[in-house]
Design an enzyme around this catalytic site. Structure first.
Site, PDB file in Angstrom:
ATOM      1  N   SER A   1       0.811  -1.182   0.131  1.00  0.00           N
ATOM      2  CA  SER A   1       0.039  -0.078   0.128  1.00  0.00           C
ATOM      3  C   SER A   1       0.860   1.154   0.084  1.00  0.00           C
ATOM      4  O   SER A   1       2.023   1.069   0.389  1.00  0.00           O
ATOM      5  CB  SER A   1      -0.898   0.089   1.306  1.00  0.00           C
ATOM      6  OG  SER A   1      -1.587   1.319   1.166  1.00  0.00           O
TER       7      SER A   1
ATOM      8  N   TYR B   1      -1.996   0.724  10.523  1.00  0.00           N
ATOM      9  CA  TYR B   1      -2.092   0.230   9.141  1.00  0.00           C
ATOM     10  C   TYR B   1      -0.634   0.379   8.541  1.00  0.00           C
ATOM     11  O   TYR B   1      -0.202  -0.417   7.789  1.00  0.00           O
ATOM     12  CB  TYR B   1      -3.438   0.634   8.516  1.00  0.00           C
ATOM     13  CG  TYR B   1      -3.559   0.160   6.995  1.00  0.00           C
ATOM     14  CD1 TYR B   1      -3.620  -1.158   7.034  1.00  0.00           C
ATOM     15  CD2 TYR B   1      -3.537   1.209   6.122  1.00  0.00           C
ATOM     16  CE1 TYR B   1      -3.782  -1.663   5.582  1.00  0.00           C
ATOM     17  CE2 TYR B   1      -3.677   0.657   4.790  1.00  0.00           C
ATOM     18  CZ  TYR B   1      -3.871  -1.069   4.603  1.00  0.00           C
ATOM     19  OH  TYR B   1      -3.941  -1.243   3.381  1.00  0.00           O
TER      20      TYR B   1
HETATM   21  C1  8X3 Z   1      -4.934   1.923   1.338  1.00  0.00           C
HETATM   22  C2  8X3 Z   1      -4.433   3.427   1.426  1.00  0.00           C
HETATM   23  O1  8X3 Z   1      -4.540   5.449   2.095  1.00  0.00           O
HETATM   24  O2  8X3 Z   1      -6.159   4.289   2.918  1.00  0.00           O
HETATM   25  O3  8X3 Z   1      -4.313   0.781   1.594  1.00  0.00           O
HETATM   26  O4  8X3 Z   1      -3.763   3.806   3.389  1.00  0.00           O
HETATM   27  S1  8X3 Z   1      -4.833   4.289   2.497  1.00  0.00           S
END
Ligand code: 8X3
Length: 262
Positions: free
Chosen positions: A148, A161
């Site tokens: 990502s 994340y």
């Molecule tokens: C998703 C991109 O910008 O929501 O993997 O982190 S973000």
């Protein structure tokens, strides 16, 4: 196959209907995973669709002439069963993953962080470990890890994340070093803003309004098919071509905080 490249060999990444190559896609029940299964099938791969939700992957497998294998990548026995069912694997797409919450670090829910690390990093490693013998058995394999842009930059509320997706980036780089000399390529495809059915919905615990707000005013976020197209491109390069990483964002997104909204 074209014979004009000096490195082409008979088992190169060209579609031969008599000997379909096998791909495994995790998280194939929706979004980028499902789109990737379709894209690889269109390129002639026999696609093993792996995910927890059996009904979804069975429908998909029927549609694309592939195989559905129910699998929870956080469960060792489940992943071992997947690997046992695929003795030869030419392409592994580690797509399963996700985000939960948008808490600041000072208020972080550590269980959510643990889940994100478990799914995005440990799950990817678990599946890769289990399938490496099958990838080696193919004699010519590619691993695509879905990272990502969250593995490239930080943003407020993204800590759990972004930490996990930075982990995906580094695990990918490490594995490339460790597999050097083997006929296995490894790529990280790192998408930015992709509008899928579930990613933001899961992140916001099922709150559709909050999920929709992520894409508010963005005329054309990426679609799952855009990312699947990139993954299929990576997986169909000639065998000697390793794409290290591919960062893909919608035109409207220049950076995490720089998204053009109408
Ligand atoms: C998703 C991109 O910008 O929501 O993997 O982190 S973000």
């Amino acid at each position: 196959m074209t014979q004009d490249h000096p490195h082409d060999h008979p088992h190169g990444q060209t579609h031969d209907p008599a000997h379909p190559r096998t791909a495994v896609v995790t998280g194939a029940s929706s979004g980028i995973g499902a789109a990737t299964a379709r894209a690889l099938a269109a390129q002639g791969f026999r696609v093993v669709c792996a995910a927890r939700r059996t009904d979804r992957i069975e429908d998909l497998a029927a549609e694309i002439g592939g195989e559905a294998i129910t699998c929870d990548i956080t469960d060792a026995a489940s992943v071992e069963a997947l690997a046992a069912a695929v003795p030869v694997c030419h392409a592994l797409v580690n797509n399963a993953g996700g985000a939960v919450g948008v808490d600041r670090v000072d208020a972080a829910d550590l269980d959510a962080w643990r889940w994100m690390y478990d799914v995005n990093v440990l799950g990817l490693v678990r599946v890769t470990q289990a399938l490496l013998p099958s990838l080696r058995a193919s004699g010519d394999a590619v691993i695509v890890n879905v990272g990502s842009t969250a593995g490239r930059w930080a943003y407020e509320g993204g800590g759990g994340y972004t930490a996990a997706k930075h982990g995906v980036k580094v695990v990918t780089e490490t594995l490339r070093l460790e597999l050097n000399g083997e006929p296995i390529r490894i790529t990280e495809v790192a998408p930015g803003m992709v509008r899928t059915e579930e990613f933001s919905l899961v992140r916001f615990g099922g709150d559709q309004e909050k999920a929709d707000a992520v894409y508010a005013g963005v005329a054309e976020p990426l679609l799952a098919e855009d990312v699947a197209d990139a993954i299929a491109w990576v997986a169909t390069r000639p065998s000697h071509v390793d794409i290290d990483e591919l960062v893909i964002k919608p035109r409207a997104q220049a950076a995490a905080h720089k998204v053009h909204r109408a």
